[in-house]
Design a protein around this motif. Structure first.
Motif, PDB file in Angstrom:
ATOM      1  N   LEU A 122      41.284  45.661  28.047  1.00 41.69           N
ATOM      2  CA  LEU A 122      40.677  44.566  28.822  1.00 41.69           C
ATOM      3  C   LEU A 122      41.194  44.598  30.266  1.00 41.69           C
ATOM      4  O   LEU A 122      40.413  44.496  31.222  1.00 41.69           O
ATOM      5  CB  LEU A 122      40.996  43.217  28.162  1.00 41.69           C
ATOM      6  CG  LEU A 122      40.570  41.953  28.921  1.00 41.69           C
ATOM      7  CD1 LEU A 122      39.055  41.913  29.141  1.00 41.69           C
ATOM      8  CD2 LEU A 122      41.008  40.692  28.146  1.00 41.69           C
ATOM      9  N   PHE A 123      42.506  44.777  30.401  1.00 41.06           N
ATOM     10  CA  PHE A 123      43.071  44.838  31.760  1.00 41.06           C
ATOM     11  C   PHE A 123      42.491  46.035  32.525  1.00 41.06           C
ATOM     12  O   PHE A 123      42.192  45.938  33.707  1.00 41.06           O
ATOM     13  CB  PHE A 123      44.602  44.924  31.711  1.00 41.06           C
ATOM     14  CG  PHE A 123      45.270  43.635  31.256  1.00 41.06           C
ATOM     15  CD1 PHE A 123      44.544  42.451  31.135  1.00 41.06           C
ATOM     16  CD2 PHE A 123      46.625  43.610  30.952  1.00 41.06           C
ATOM     17  CE1 PHE A 123      45.152  41.264  30.717  1.00 41.06           C
ATOM     18  CE2 PHE A 123      47.246  42.434  30.547  1.00 41.06           C
ATOM     19  CZ  PHE A 123      46.506  41.263  30.414  1.00 41.06           C
ATOM     20  N   GLU A 124      42.341  47.155  31.817  1.00 45.06           N
ATOM     21  CA  GLU A 124      41.751  48.346  32.459  1.00 45.06           C
ATOM     22  C   GLU A 124      40.326  48.063  32.925  1.00 45.06           C
ATOM     23  O   GLU A 124      39.913  48.467  34.015  1.00 45.06           O
ATOM     24  CB  GLU A 124      41.740  49.537  31.474  1.00 45.06           C
ATOM     25  CG  GLU A 124      43.050  50.302  31.406  1.00 45.06           C
ATOM     26  CD  GLU A 124      43.556  50.698  32.795  1.00 45.06           C
ATOM     27  OE1 GLU A 124      42.764  51.273  33.588  1.00 45.06           O
ATOM     28  OE2 GLU A 124      44.734  50.397  33.092  1.00 45.06           O
ATOM     29  N   LYS A 125      39.578  47.348  32.079  1.00 40.61           N
ATOM     30  CA  LYS A 125      38.190  47.035  32.420  1.00 40.61           C
ATOM     31  C   LYS A 125      38.148  46.153  33.668  1.00 40.61           C
ATOM     32  O   LYS A 125      37.342  46.384  34.586  1.00 40.61           O
ATOM     33  CB  LYS A 125      37.522  46.345  31.224  1.00 40.61           C
ATOM     34  CG  LYS A 125      36.114  45.866  31.436  1.00 40.61           C
ATOM     35  CD  LYS A 125      35.165  46.916  31.983  1.00 40.61           C
ATOM     36  CE  LYS A 125      34.594  47.826  30.940  1.00 40.61           C
ATOM     37  NZ  LYS A 125      33.614  48.795  31.553  1.00 40.61           N
ATOM     38  N   ILE A 126      39.024  45.160  33.705  1.00 44.80           N
ATOM     39  CA  ILE A 126      39.057  44.260  34.874  1.00 44.80           C
ATOM     40  C   ILE A 126      39.390  45.072  36.134  1.00 44.80           C
ATOM     41  O   ILE A 126      38.753  44.918  37.180  1.00 44.80           O
ATOM     42  CB  ILE A 126      40.099  43.130  34.650  1.00 44.80           C
ATOM     43  CG1 ILE A 126      39.635  42.206  33.520  1.00 44.80           C
ATOM     44  CG2 ILE A 126      40.344  42.332  35.930  1.00 44.80           C
ATOM     45  CD1 ILE A 126      40.697  41.238  33.011  1.00 44.80           C
ATOM     46  N   LYS A 127      40.368  45.974  36.000  1.00 44.78           N
ATOM     47  CA  LYS A 127      40.745  46.800  37.160  1.00 44.78           C
ATOM     48  C   LYS A 127      39.592  47.676  37.628  1.00 44.78           C
ATOM     49  O   LYS A 127      39.340  47.841  38.820  1.00 44.78           O
ATOM     50  CB  LYS A 127      41.958  47.690  36.806  1.00 44.78           C
ATOM     51  CG  LYS A 127      43.279  46.960  37.008  1.00 44.78           C
ATOM     52  CD  LYS A 127      44.427  47.629  36.294  1.00 44.78           C
ATOM     53  CE  LYS A 127      44.964  48.837  37.019  1.00 44.78           C
ATOM     54  NZ  LYS A 127      46.221  49.306  36.348  1.00 44.78           N
ATOM     55  N   SER A 128      38.873  48.226  36.641  1.00 43.97           N
ATOM     56  CA  SER A 128      37.798  49.158  36.997  1.00 43.97           C
ATOM     57  C   SER A 128      36.650  48.447  37.703  1.00 43.97           C
ATOM     58  O   SER A 128      35.873  49.077  38.414  1.00 43.97           O
ATOM     59  CB  SER A 128      37.284  49.883  35.742  1.00 43.97           C
ATOM     60  OG  SER A 128      36.446  49.016  34.999  1.00 43.97           O
ATOM     61  N   LEU A 129      36.552  47.115  37.508  1.00 42.76           N
ATOM     62  CA  LEU A 129      35.469  46.370  38.155  1.00 42.76           C
ATOM     63  C   LEU A 129      35.945  45.657  39.420  1.00 42.76           C
ATOM     64  O   LEU A 129      35.205  44.866  40.006  1.00 42.76           O
ATOM     65  CB  LEU A 129      34.881  45.347  37.173  1.00 42.76           C
ATOM     66  CG  LEU A 129      34.093  45.931  35.991  1.00 42.76           C
ATOM     67  CD1 LEU A 129      33.705  44.840  34.986  1.00 42.76           C
ATOM     68  CD2 LEU A 129      32.835  46.660  36.462  1.00 42.76           C
ATOM     69  N   SER A 130      37.189  45.925  39.822  1.00 41.62           N
ATOM     70  CA  SER A 130      37.734  45.238  40.997  1.00 41.62           C
ATOM     71  C   SER A 130      38.268  46.264  41.987  1.00 41.62           C
ATOM     72  O   SER A 130      38.807  47.305  41.598  1.00 41.62           O
ATOM     73  CB  SER A 130      38.894  44.312  40.601  1.00 41.62           C
ATOM     74  OG  SER A 130      38.540  43.500  39.506  1.00 41.62           O
ATOM     75  N   ALA A 131      38.152  45.943  43.279  1.00 41.54           N
ATOM     76  CA  ALA A 131      38.734  46.813  44.297  1.00 41.54           C
ATOM     77  C   ALA A 131      40.250  46.735  44.236  1.00 41.54           C
ATOM     78  O   ALA A 131      40.960  47.708  44.488  1.00 41.54           O
ATOM     79  CB  ALA A 131      38.240  46.396  45.678  1.00 41.54           C
ATOM     80  N   LYS A 132      40.738  45.561  43.885  1.00 36.76           N
ATOM     81  CA  LYS A 132      42.173  45.340  43.775  1.00 36.76           C
ATOM     82  C   LYS A 132      42.371  44.221  42.754  1.00 36.76           C
ATOM     83  O   LYS A 132      41.571  43.283  42.688  1.00 36.76           O
ATOM     84  CB  LYS A 132      42.712  44.895  45.137  1.00 36.76           C
ATOM     85  CG  LYS A 132      44.203  45.138  45.331  1.00 36.76           C
ATOM     86  CD  LYS A 132      44.686  44.432  46.569  1.00 36.76           C
ATOM     87  CE  LYS A 132      44.504  45.292  47.827  1.00 36.76           C
ATOM     88  NZ  LYS A 132      45.123  44.622  49.009  1.00 36.76           N
ATOM     89  N   THR A 133      43.418  44.347  41.942  1.00 37.47           N
ATOM     90  CA  THR A 133      43.654  43.324  40.912  1.00 37.47           C
ATOM     91  C   THR A 133      45.115  42.914  40.896  1.00 37.47           C
ATOM     92  O   THR A 133      46.003  43.767  40.980  1.00 37.47           O
ATOM     93  CB  THR A 133      43.310  43.871  39.505  1.00 37.47           C
ATOM     94  OG1 THR A 133      42.050  44.545  39.573  1.00 37.47           O
ATOM     95  CG2 THR A 133      43.203  42.752  38.499  1.00 37.47           C
ATOM     96  N   TYR A 134      45.347  41.630  40.808  1.00 36.23           N
ATOM     97  CA  TYR A 134      46.710  41.114  40.618  1.00 36.23           C
ATOM     98  C   TYR A 134      46.763  40.450  39.248  1.00 36.23           C
ATOM     99  O   TYR A 134      46.034  39.478  39.001  1.00 36.23           O
ATOM    100  CB  TYR A 134      47.045  40.072  41.686  1.00 36.23           C
ATOM    101  CG  TYR A 134      46.977  40.586  43.111  1.00 36.23           C
ATOM    102  CD1 TYR A 134      48.118  41.122  43.730  1.00 36.23           C
ATOM    103  CD2 TYR A 134      45.792  40.528  43.832  1.00 36.23           C
ATOM    104  CE1 TYR A 134      48.068  41.590  45.037  1.00 36.23           C
ATOM    105  CE2 TYR A 134      45.730  40.996  45.145  1.00 36.23           C
ATOM    106  CZ  TYR A 134      46.863  41.520  45.742  1.00 36.23           C
ATOM    107  OH  TYR A 134      46.800  41.973  47.037  1.00 36.23           O
ATOM    108  N   PHE A 135      47.608  40.981  38.361  1.00 35.05           N
ATOM    109  CA  PHE A 135      47.804  40.347  37.044  1.00 35.05           C
ATOM    110  C   PHE A 135      49.078  39.520  37.082  1.00 35.05           C
ATOM    111  O   PHE A 135      50.143  40.031  37.458  1.00 35.05           O
ATOM    112  CB  PHE A 135      47.919  41.413  35.947  1.00 35.05           C
ATOM    113  CG  PHE A 135      46.623  42.108  35.652  1.00 35.05           C
ATOM    114  CD1 PHE A 135      45.594  41.448  34.994  1.00 35.05           C
ATOM    115  CD2 PHE A 135      46.435  43.439  36.030  1.00 35.05           C
ATOM    116  CE1 PHE A 135      44.399  42.097  34.714  1.00 35.05           C
ATOM    117  CE2 PHE A 135      45.245  44.084  35.756  1.00 35.05           C
ATOM    118  CZ  PHE A 135      44.222  43.420  35.094  1.00 35.05           C
ATOM    119  N   LEU A 136      48.990  38.261  36.690  1.00 34.32           N
ATOM    120  CA  LEU A 136      50.148  37.371  36.781  1.00 34.32           C
ATOM    121  C   LEU A 136      50.353  36.598  35.479  1.00 34.32           C
ATOM    122  O   LEU A 136      49.394  36.125  34.892  1.00 34.32           O
ATOM    123  CB  LEU A 136      49.920  36.319  37.876  1.00 34.32           C
ATOM    124  CG  LEU A 136      49.416  36.768  39.232  1.00 34.32           C
ATOM    125  CD1 LEU A 136      48.979  35.553  40.021  1.00 34.32           C
ATOM    126  CD2 LEU A 136      50.513  37.512  39.956  1.00 34.32           C
TER     127      LEU A 136
END
Lengths: 205, 635
Positions: A122-136
């Motif tokens: 899921l985190f990979e999917k979010i990253k792949s759809l974002s130019a930049k991702t911050y997970f907190l």
């Protein structure tokens, strides 16, 4: 704002405080002279459903309350699968995401009728759809501060800390005083700082 | 905290559409406001109630919408300005009075704000209230922004006072429940003093006299509306496509015309005064039109009325292709959206929609299909309704005669879904569960063998269920009314009701208790705690073995209201040594059947766990676990 309109989606599950977060962001930016329109979907929002607020910021005009498909610039997600849901419809290759890592499981997942996606994928999917991702770990830090509801302010602090929203801790304090309660200012200031610090500690993906 | 009473003319602040409506009423100098809560309208009266004392108003949460309108009409026949707010279903309730009040008119100002809910986001239906304006011969305005909502309400009071009749403002979810910039205007410094002039009477009789008066007043309103600033055209003199839009359709259409770069080809005619229409302005635009598209929510009201206007003037107008709901160009239900308007306008003008990278689009589709588990609505953690429906389910199973539970309007409407164990079998209007149970309970005389039950919330009971209960009692109908008393109008934001010890303005109010009302009628009435599951279930079972009309009050405060006032009752955890998961034979009762979001299933351990961020601490699951693995400790 560099882009006009600047489209922000605040998303989560009913009861996570995303409507308040979007309202505070909007109030602060209107005070700074911007035109802000916020579309909210609730009604049954306390009752387990996905809740999303569209915040549209412009120097020029009052935009409509819904962001067109594929036009989100920033996604603030209080729940990771809700981040995927929003990116799926409103994301584009330039979208930046700030995501709370703690899942809230739908009742159909709890019952075993559905499965929640594998968290790493899921985190990979979010990253792949974002130019930049911050997970907190916003909820975990909010629980340390005494209440899970503060995750929304932690996320706001993170977005501000990453330079994605032109708001400061003092702006938040003023908005909380005017719109929520002066008694809640200190804890919200703390939560905002926690978010701003967190975003500087985690590498953006 | 509400900012609607801020005395800062010229300041621009963020307000919710409903707050902007309330602010408009304050700027118009209202003295009275009344409503029964219903989304998407609830914050109008909610925010006015907050500032009532400071602003010298009388504000109430009335028992239902008809009474709210009557309360406001008393003010407006005494020279005051009064505001009534309701959702679309509420206008149905108020309509009996409205369709007589329109015949007598008023002597002050009376504005009804009706908030429609296209797509039924928080409603059982998506009816279009605009048809009432025509039915009642009353003027109707439709705002398309937050600032305009405020201005329109102020103007609506001017119209109402001028024509001495009611003026209606129709909002929709995307205005009422959205927020945006509003520039504050001045607040009035003087207040009107109520006086009912007894030299005048207000009787709808005889219609042969009052109906022509209503028509004359509407004509007078038409002139005021046509001259207002709420209608306007932007675009080329001879557009290849003319979009006629109202409400949220205006913003969506305007943005699409901009985004697709069609400013020189497509015109936008914004209609803010939907009934009566600004005929002159519309006819001017039709003179140069070839193709007209209507953008409105929900029914083709503008569309039908503009077409009728066209028909009346067809000899002076060109041939025009009308596109909208009738042609199937726009769906004849649900909301408009930027995506929909983009597709329609791009298609009609042969414009390409800017496309996204194909790989990204494919990955986005995959995200929606495989990474976004559906979130069905569920009762909140610790909600007493979950326990009540479990008790009902258990009692009906024990009874074995396939009892029928008639449902009603409120949070417990979600009882249809798995967390209410799909117990209610009907859902219609406020109080209609009681009426249907009253009817079904008489079918026993005709050979029916199934027990009749109904559930009804406390606020719904006062609103519309009392006449049905009286009906059942008087006719010796066999049914059990279960009052799910959570001490709040929970679905709409916890407003007080006649059973509450306070009123809308926060003053102490004598509570009209459910049990006192039922006892006064002579109905057998019991009170139980739904969290005591076995007792509640056995009581229901016993009551449905008896004949006659019975009432059971299942009383437990709404979990959300309780959480605001008091700390958690229990700290709850699962003892992993005792929980044996799928081996138990309980079919994972706590998670698979009871489905409280505060519980979770740890897949790797194969056991239940409590989610501390979500659990409300009601402790009910601890009583249900057959192994005693869920432990509750006083917090």
């Amino acid at each position: 704002m560099e882009k006009d309109p600047y489209n922000v989606v605040v998303t989560g599950v009913g009861g996570q405080g995303n409507v308040l977060a979007s309202q505070l962001i909007g109030a602060i930016l209107v005070d700074k002279g911007l035109k802000v329109t916020i579309g909210e979907t609730y009604g049954a929002s306390q009752r387990g459903g996905s809740v999303m607020s569209h915040v549209r910021i412009s120097e020029k005009r009052q935009y409509g309350p819904l962001i067109p498909p594929r036009c989100a610039d920033l996604v603030l997600a209080l729940e990771p699968s809700e981040a995927a849901r929003v990116l799926g419809e409103f994301g584009n290759p330039a979208t930046i995401s700030v995501v709370n890592t703690r899942p809230v499981y739908p009742v159909d997942v709890i019952s075993g009728d559905l499965t929640y996606p594998d968290i790493d994928r899921l985190f990979e999917k979010i990253k792949s759809l974002s130019a930049k991702t911050y997970f907190l770990p916003a909820t975990d830090r909010a629980l340390e501060l005494g209440s899970p509801i503060l995750a929304n302010i932690i996320l706001m602090g993170a977005a501000a800390g990453a330079g994605l929203l032109p708001i400061t801790e003092d702006d938040l304090a003023k908005a909380i005083t005017e719109r929520v309660s002066a008694a809640k200012v200190d804890i919200n200031r703390t939560a905002f700082r926690v978010g701003a610090d967190l975003v500087n500690d985690v590498p953006a993906g | 905290m509400s900012l609607i009473s801020l005395d800062a003319p010229g300041r621009e602040i963020l307000l919710m559409g409903n707050e902007a409506i309330a602010r408009g009423a304050l700027e118009a100098g209202i003295s009275v406001a009344a409503a029964y809560p219903g989304n998407p309208s609830s914050e109008i009266i909610g925010s006015l109630a907050e500032v009532a004392k400071e602003m010298g108003l009388y504000v109430e949460w009335s028992v239902n919408e008809k009474v709210a309108l009557e309360v406001a009409a008393a003010a407006a026949t005494s020279g005051l300005n009064a505001l009534v707010a309701m959702k679309q279903n509420g206008l149905n309730v108020a309509s009996d009075f409205l369709l007589n009040l329109n015949m007598t008119g008023i002597r002050g100002g009376l504005v009804i704000v009706v908030c429609d809910d296209p797509a039924g986001i928080s409603s059982t239906n998506e009816e279009d209230s605009r048809v009432f304006a025509r039915l009642a011969d009353l003027p109707l305005l439709e705002p398309s922004t937050f600032g305009e909502a405020k201005e329109m309400v102020r103007f609506a009071f001017e119209v109402s006072r001028a024509i001495e009749n009611v003026c209606i403002v129709r909002s929709v979810t995307r205005i009422s429940h959205a927020r945006g910039n509003v520039i504050l205007g001045p607040l009035p410094s003087t207040r009107l003093v109520p006086y009912f002039d007894t030299t005048r009477s207000f009787s709808a009789l005889p219609p042969s006299i009052t109906h022509p008066v209503a028509h004359r007043r509407l004509k007078q309103a038409a002139d005021m509306l046509a001259e207002s600033r709420f209608n306007g055209y932007s675009g080329p003199e001879t557009p290849e496509l003319l979009v006629i839009a109202s409400g949220a359709g205006v913003l969506f259409s305007g943005e699409v015309i901009d985004t697709l770069g069609l400013e020189a080809r497509v015109g936008l005619l914004k209609i803010g005064t939907t009934w009566p229409l600004p005929e002159k302005l519309i006819l001017e635009r039709l003179r140069t039109a070839e193709k007209v598209l209507f953008a409105e929510e929900v029914d083709p009201v503008l569309e039908t009325n503009v077409k009728a206007l066209f028909a009346d003037n067809n000899q002076r107008l060109p041939r025009i292709t009308f596109l909208g709901k009738k042609s199937g160009t726009i769906p004849d239900l649900g909301e408009l959206s930027p995506g929909l308007m983009t597709r329609v306008i791009a298609d009609l003008t042969g414009t390409a929609i800017p496309d996204i990278d194909a790989d990204y689009a494919e990955s986005a589709r995959d995200a929606l299909e495989n990474f976004t588990p559906f979130r069905s609505l569920a009762f909140c953690p610790g909600c007493p309704h979950r326990a009540s429906f479990w008790a009902i389910k258990k009692a009906l199973a024990l009874d074995g005669r396939n009892g029928v539970l008639f449902g009603d309007i409120g949070c417990y409407g979600l009882g249809f879904l798995p967390t209410g164990f799909r117990q209610p079998k009907t859902l219609h209007a406020m109080g209609s569960g009681a009426g249907m149970a009253s009817g079904f309970g008489k079918l026993h005389d005709l050979g029916a063998t199934q027990p009749a039950l109904t559930v009804c919330g406390d606020s719904t009971f006062y609103h519309a269920a009392i006449p049905a209960l009286i009906n059942g009692l008087h006719h010796r109908s066999n049914f059990l009314m279960i009052l799910l008393d959570n001490s709040a109008t929970a679905m709409t934001g916890f407003q007080p009701h006649p059973g509450s010890p306070v009123d809308a303005m926060g003053d102490p109010a004598p509570p009209v208790l459910l049990e006192d009302l039922c006892a006064a009628m002579g109905i057998k009435t019991l009170i139980r705690d739904p969290f005591d599951l076995d007792d509640a279930a056995m009581t229901i079972f016993e009551l449905i073995q008896e004949t006659g009309t019975k009432v059971l009050i299942l009383r437990q405060e709404c979990a959300l209201v309780r959480a605001k006032k008091t700390p958690r009752r229990y700290r709850v955890h699962v003892d992993p040594a005792k929980c044996i998961g799928e081996e138990c034979g309980c079919n994972r009762f706590c998670t698979r059947v009871f489905r409280c979001p505060g519980l979770n299933w740890d897949v790797s351990a194969g056991k239940s766990v409590i989610d501390e961020a979500i659990c409300a601490g009601c402790g009910v699951c601890a009583d249900l676990c057959p192994r005693g693995a869920i432990v509750k400790e006083s917090a």
